[in-house]
Design an enzyme around this catalytic site. Structure first.
Site, PDB file in Angstrom:
ATOM      1  N   TYR A  92      -1.515  -0.946  10.587  1.00 13.68           N
ATOM      2  CA  TYR A  92      -1.710  -1.265   9.164  1.00 13.68           C
ATOM      3  C   TYR A  92      -0.503  -0.785   8.354  1.00 13.68           C
ATOM      4  O   TYR A  92       0.076  -1.547   7.573  1.00 13.68           O
ATOM      5  CB  TYR A  92      -2.996  -0.614   8.643  1.00 13.68           C
ATOM      6  CG  TYR A  92      -3.194  -0.798   7.154  1.00 13.68           C
ATOM      7  CD1 TYR A  92      -3.573  -2.028   6.638  1.00 13.68           C
ATOM      8  CD2 TYR A  92      -2.975   0.263   6.270  1.00 13.68           C
ATOM      9  CE1 TYR A  92      -3.739  -2.207   5.267  1.00 13.68           C
ATOM     10  CE2 TYR A  92      -3.143   0.092   4.901  1.00 13.68           C
ATOM     11  CZ  TYR A  92      -3.526  -1.139   4.398  1.00 13.68           C
ATOM     12  OH  TYR A  92      -3.681  -1.316   3.049  1.00 13.68           O
ATOM     13  N   SER A 142       0.860  -1.187   0.000  1.00 15.52           N
ATOM     14  CA  SER A 142       0.000   0.000   0.000  1.00 15.52           C
ATOM     15  C   SER A 142       0.898   1.239   0.000  1.00 15.52           C
ATOM     16  O   SER A 142       2.065   1.167   0.412  1.00 15.52           O
ATOM     17  CB  SER A 142      -0.852  -0.011   1.268  1.00 15.52           C
ATOM     18  OG  SER A 142      -1.441   1.241   1.479  1.00 15.52           O
TER      19      SER A 142
HETATM   20  N1  NAP Z   1      -8.762  -0.634  -0.737  1.00 18.51           N
HETATM   21  C1  NAP Z   1      -7.734   0.182  -0.549  1.00 18.51           C
HETATM   22  O1  NAP Z   1      -7.897   1.404  -0.432  1.00 18.51           O
HETATM   23  C2  NAP Z   1      -6.347  -0.382  -0.486  1.00 18.51           C
HETATM   24  C3  NAP Z   1      -5.266   0.516  -0.607  1.00 18.51           C
HETATM   25  C4  NAP Z   1      -3.981   0.029  -0.553  1.00 18.51           C
HETATM   26  C5  NAP Z   1      -3.751  -1.326  -0.380  1.00 18.51           C
HETATM   27  N2  NAP Z   1      -4.803  -2.177  -0.254  1.00 18.51           N
HETATM   28  C6  NAP Z   1      -4.503  -3.589  -0.055  1.00 18.51           C
HETATM   29  O2  NAP Z   1      -5.050  -4.334  -1.118  1.00 18.51           O
HETATM   30  C7  NAP Z   1      -5.412  -5.635  -0.673  1.00 18.51           C
HETATM   31  C8  NAP Z   1      -6.861  -5.890  -1.026  1.00 18.51           C
HETATM   32  O3  NAP Z   1      -7.642  -4.885  -0.407  1.00 18.51           O
HETATM   33  P1  NAP Z   1      -9.177  -4.646  -0.789  1.00 18.51           P
HETATM   34  O4  NAP Z   1      -9.475  -3.242  -0.456  1.00 18.51           O
HETATM   35  O5  NAP Z   1      -9.442  -5.167  -2.135  1.00 18.51           O
HETATM   36  O6  NAP Z   1      -9.862  -5.549   0.340  1.00 18.51           O
HETATM   37  P2  NAP Z   1     -11.267  -6.265   0.377  1.00 18.51           P
HETATM   38  O7  NAP Z   1     -12.184  -5.740  -0.668  1.00 18.51           O
HETATM   39  O8  NAP Z   1     -11.689  -6.227   1.795  1.00 18.51           O
HETATM   40  O9  NAP Z   1     -10.852  -7.743   0.003  1.00 18.51           O
HETATM   41  C9  NAP Z   1      -9.997  -8.441   0.835  1.00 18.51           C
HETATM   42  C10 NAP Z   1      -9.916  -9.847   0.337  1.00 18.51           C
HETATM   43  O10 NAP Z   1      -9.155 -10.611   1.288  1.00 18.51           O
HETATM   44  C11 NAP Z   1      -9.948 -11.693   1.724  1.00 18.51           C
HETATM   45  N3  NAP Z   1      -9.696 -12.029   3.110  1.00 18.51           N
HETATM   46  C12 NAP Z   1      -9.895 -11.248   4.197  1.00 18.51           C
HETATM   47  N4  NAP Z   1      -9.560 -11.903   5.307  1.00 18.51           N
HETATM   48  C13 NAP Z   1      -9.141 -13.138   4.902  1.00 18.51           C
HETATM   49  C14 NAP Z   1      -8.686 -14.287   5.570  1.00 18.51           C
HETATM   50  N5  NAP Z   1      -8.547 -14.316   6.901  1.00 18.51           N
HETATM   51  N6  NAP Z   1      -8.351 -15.375   4.850  1.00 18.51           N
HETATM   52  C15 NAP Z   1      -8.495 -15.375   3.523  1.00 18.51           C
HETATM   53  N7  NAP Z   1      -8.915 -14.322   2.809  1.00 18.51           N
HETATM   54  C16 NAP Z   1      -9.239 -13.214   3.501  1.00 18.51           C
HETATM   55  C17 NAP Z   1     -11.365 -11.226   1.562  1.00 18.51           C
HETATM   56  O11 NAP Z   1     -12.163 -12.358   1.521  1.00 18.51           O
HETATM   57  P3  NAP Z   1     -13.676 -12.287   2.049  1.00 18.51           P
HETATM   58  O12 NAP Z   1     -14.457 -11.727   0.922  1.00 18.51           O
HETATM   59  O13 NAP Z   1     -13.892 -13.697   2.312  1.00 18.51           O
HETATM   60  O14 NAP Z   1     -13.672 -11.427   3.282  1.00 18.51           O
HETATM   61  C18 NAP Z   1     -11.282 -10.502   0.236  1.00 18.51           C
HETATM   62  O15 NAP Z   1     -11.272 -11.397  -0.824  1.00 18.51           O
HETATM   63  C19 NAP Z   1      -5.143  -5.652   0.824  1.00 18.51           C
HETATM   64  O16 NAP Z   1      -3.895  -6.246   1.073  1.00 18.51           O
HETATM   65  C20 NAP Z   1      -5.130  -4.183   1.198  1.00 18.51           C
HETATM   66  O17 NAP Z   1      -4.361  -3.925   2.330  1.00 18.51           O
HETATM   67  C21 NAP Z   1      -6.102  -1.745  -0.304  1.00 18.51           C
END
Ligand code: NAP
Length: 264
Positions: A154, A141
């Site tokens: 985080y 991130s």
């Molecule tokens: N969104 C942002 O603004 C942002 C910015 C920078 C970096 N990121 C990074 O990008 C990545 C994805 O983020 P996102 O925003 O797309 O998140 P998201 O929409 O919440 O999706 C997270 C994914 O991880 C899965 N997950 C969560 N807990 C888990 C567990 N214990 N075991 C297996 N799978 C699990 C979720 O599955 P379920 O559907 O089953 O919960 C979902 O598929 C993360 O590493 C996050 O830190 C996000």
């Protein structure tokens, strides 16, 4: 003969992980999608398979469980699935003052954001070494670049991912395995980020990107073996300029830009 190499994506049921799955399948990659049970992973797999004609398998699991990486690896061996690309995307975040968050939440987050990335990498490296041009994409991130008040754990966990990825890039390049680290800014996947964008005005919009845009840039640059991928232009400019600013000023500024410098 059908290509039997696969790309494994963790956290592929929603958000950036799901978008990565679509962009990989658009390049005719076979996929193994991993996410928690009962999160619509099967429907996502069917949709992708129908749209792109690639083979999409699913493995439902909680990545915070002990030994889960080894179990996923053993299952891949049993199913004769050869992983060429490993995408460690699953992660979770929060935005709140440190002492207001339950320790259980931090423990789970650290397991998912750090332990799972290390364990999956450790489990699959022997296989990746057997395939020419294999690769690992770790999702960090922009929060990895500096400490962020009210996102302290985080941001620290994402710094870990960035540091780990950079070291692994050097360690693995002699085996022809490339390691990339993706550093998105805000991506409106969760209600929390969407709400911040609604209230944050133009500056939040400037620093945010759609999940599909992030995923397309990520896959394209990952396949070109870029070690660091910052998909948002504004983030990239800030990143370059920020190198010239002393750390304490950077942290205060970042807190202000992100709207997280106050705990109440
Ligand atoms: N969104 C942002 O603004 C942002 C910015 C920078 C970096 N990121 C990074 O990008 C990545 C994805 O983020 P996102 O925003 O797309 O998140 P998201 O929409 O919440 O999706 C997270 C994914 O991880 C899965 N997950 C969560 N807990 C888990 C567990 N214990 N075991 C297996 N799978 C699990 C979720 O599955 P379920 O559907 O089953 O919960 C979902 O598929 C993360 O590493 C996050 O830190 C996000």
């Amino acid at each position: 003969m059908k290509n039997k190499e696969y790309t494994l994506i963790t956290g592929a049921s929603s958000g950036i992980g799901k978008a990565l799955a679509f962009r990989c399948a658009a390049r005719q990659m076979n996929l193994v999608l991993v996410a928690l049970p009962c999160t619509g992973l099967r429907e996502t797999a069917e949709e992708i398979s129908e749209k792109y004609g690639t083979d999409v398998k699913i493995y439902e699991a909680d990545l915070t469980e002990n030994s889960i990486a080894e179990r996923i690896h053993t299952w891949c061996e049993e199913e004769k699935i050869q992983i060429k690309y490993l995408i460690n995307n699953a992660g979770m975040g929060y935005a709140a003052a440190f002492e207001t968050v339950k320790m259980n939440f931090f423990n789970t987050m650290m397991k998912l954001n750090m332990n799972a990335v290390v364990a999956m990498t450790h489990a699959f490296i022997p296989d990746l070494k057997k395939i020419s041009g294999a690769g690992i994409l770790n999702v960090s991130s922009m929060a990895s670049m500096l400490p962020i008040p009210n996102k302290s754990v985080y941001a620290a966990s994402k710094s870990f991912v960035l540091s780990f990825s950079r070291a692994m890039y050097q360690e693995l390049k002699s085996y022809n395995i490339h390691v990339s680290c993706l550093c998105p800014g805000a991506v409106p996947t969760s209600e929390q980020v969407k709400e911040r964008m609604r209230n944050g005005g133009w500056i939040h919009k400037l620093f945010s990107s759609k999940a599909m845009t992030v995923a397309e840039k990520a896959v394209s640059r990952f396949l070109k073996a870029k070690p660091l991928i910052i998909p948002n232009y504004a983030d990239n400019i800030v990143f370059q300029i920020s190198k010239l600013i002393p750390a304490n000023i950077r942290i205060a500024l970042m807190g202000r830009i992100m709207g997280f410098n106050k705990s109440k």
